[in-house]
Motif scaffolding. Structure first.
Motif, short mmCIF file in Angstrom:
data_model
loop_
_atom_site.label_atom_id
_atom_site.label_comp_id
_atom_site.label_asym_id
_atom_site.label_seq_id
_atom_site.Cartn_x
_atom_site.Cartn_y
_atom_site.Cartn_z
N LYS A 121 38.71 38.75 38.12
CA LYS A 121 38.99 40.17 38.22
C LYS A 121 37.98 41.21 38.48
O LYS A 121 38.37 42.20 39.31
CB LYS A 121 39.98 40.58 37.03
CG LYS A 121 41.28 39.69 36.84
CD LYS A 121 42.13 40.22 35.80
CE LYS A 121 43.41 39.37 35.47
NZ LYS A 121 44.23 39.65 34.48
N GLU A 122 36.87 41.14 37.79
CA GLU A 122 36.05 42.30 37.97
C GLU A 122 35.12 42.00 39.14
O GLU A 122 34.90 43.14 39.86
CB GLU A 122 34.93 41.94 36.85
CG GLU A 122 35.54 42.13 35.31
CD GLU A 122 36.32 41.07 34.94
OE1 GLU A 122 36.51 40.08 35.36
OE2 GLU A 122 36.79 41.61 33.90
N ARG A 123 35.14 40.76 39.62
CA ARG A 123 34.47 40.65 41.12
C ARG A 123 35.34 41.10 42.17
O ARG A 123 34.64 41.60 43.18
CB ARG A 123 34.16 39.21 41.25
CG ARG A 123 33.04 38.65 40.36
CD ARG A 123 32.72 37.14 40.54
NE ARG A 123 32.62 36.74 42.07
CZ ARG A 123 31.50 36.61 42.47
NH1 ARG A 123 30.31 36.95 41.95
NH2 ARG A 123 31.46 35.98 43.67
N HIS A 124 36.62 41.28 41.97
CA HIS A 124 37.48 41.56 43.03
C HIS A 124 38.56 42.69 42.85
O HIS A 124 39.41 42.81 43.40
CB HIS A 124 38.35 40.22 43.58
CG HIS A 124 37.33 39.02 43.81
ND1 HIS A 124 36.49 39.20 45.11
CD2 HIS A 124 37.16 38.01 43.41
CE1 HIS A 124 35.81 37.86 45.24
NE2 HIS A 124 36.13 37.13 44.04
N GLY A 125 37.78 43.63 41.96
CA GLY A 125 38.55 44.77 41.74
C GLY A 125 40.10 44.57 41.56
O GLY A 125 41.02 45.39 41.78
N GLY A 126 40.44 43.53 40.99
CA GLY A 126 41.82 43.38 40.39
C GLY A 126 42.86 42.59 41.74
O GLY A 126 44.14 42.36 41.24
N GLY A 127 42.31 42.52 42.74
CA GLY A 127 43.06 42.08 43.76
C GLY A 127 42.71 40.62 44.12
O GLY A 127 41.84 40.00 43.14
N GLU A 128 43.06 39.83 45.26
CA GLU A 128 42.80 38.47 45.38
C GLU A 128 41.71 38.48 46.32
O GLU A 128 41.41 39.21 47.36
CB GLU A 128 44.12 37.89 46.06
CG GLU A 128 45.28 37.80 45.20
CD GLU A 128 45.11 36.94 43.98
OE1 GLU A 128 44.08 36.35 43.73
OE2 GLU A 128 46.14 37.09 42.96
#
Length: 220
Positions: A121-128
């Motif tokens: 989540k942290e690496r992708h801003g909550g997106g996929e």
């Protein structure tokens, strides 16, 4: 199509650029998955050409953090040590449109690099996270079909489309270089809207088409 062999301690994989045929990603010759060696022979016999994969980039998939963008020709050779990620890269491309429906989704638990999974989540801003970025060149049959449906001026100058796919995504996202204003005008005339009516909406059409264009070019 793929052909794997060994040269000394290095493995070599030859990749013939895949085509989309009748909506399926099919391969010719020897595939990573033996059950997927069939090809639409009728398509070949009729000389039908379909859009061809010319560029790709695989990220966030198993042992591949980032393959970087690279070009595929009629035959592309992937060279590397055993277990270096050659087959993994091919499987990632296959999942764009696999024949086996159970193999079409990138699964975070199984496919995302495990050392980074807890930070997803942290690496992708909550997106996929995006896995596949690909560029395909449209061939004349696709171009002709699009022009027949949306008008002779529906496409931009480029004959390439971008297809991407992320984790947990069922389909794919397409970016098509269209001229939305020309498409709307063509469809309006086709629907029987007369010139006087078009004159009334044209000033608004070109001012508002920017936002509509950005939306219409994304196909899921």
């Amino acid at each position: 199509a793929t052909l794997a062999t060994c040269v000394g301690t290095a493995a070599v994989r030859l990749v013939a650029a895949p085509n989309f045929i009748s909506g399926d990603l099919r391969v010719k010759g020897e595939s990573v998955i033996p059950s997927k060696v069939d090809i639409d022979q009728r398509t070949i016999m009729e000389g039908r050409r379909v859009m061809k994969l010319i560029k790709t980039q695989i990220t966030n998939y198993r042992c591949i953090d980032d393959s970087q963008k690279f070009t595929l020709n009629q035959i592309t050779c992937l060279v590397g040590k055993n277990e270096s990620g050659k087959t993994v890269l091919l499987r990632a491309i296959e999942k764009l449109n696999a024949l086996n429906e159970s193999e079409t989704v990138y699964n975070k638990t199984q496919d995302y690099p495990r050392r980074f999974l807890t930070d997803y989540k942290e690496r992708h801003g909550g997106g996929e996270a995006r896995v596949a970025w690909t560029v395909w060149r449209l061939e004349q049959p696709e171009i002709a079909a699009l022009k027949a449906e949306f008008g002779p001026d529906c496409l931009g100058e480029e004959d390439e489309i971008t297809v991407t796919k992320s984790y947990e995504q069922i389909g794919t996202s397409w970016t098509v270089p269209t001229k939305t204003a020309q498409i709307v005008e063509y469809l309006a005339r086709k629907a029987g809207i007369v010139d006087d009516e078009l004159k009334e909406v044209k000033p608004h059409l070109h001012s508002e088409v920017g936002q509509l264009s950005r939306l219409s070019r994304r196909v899921h």
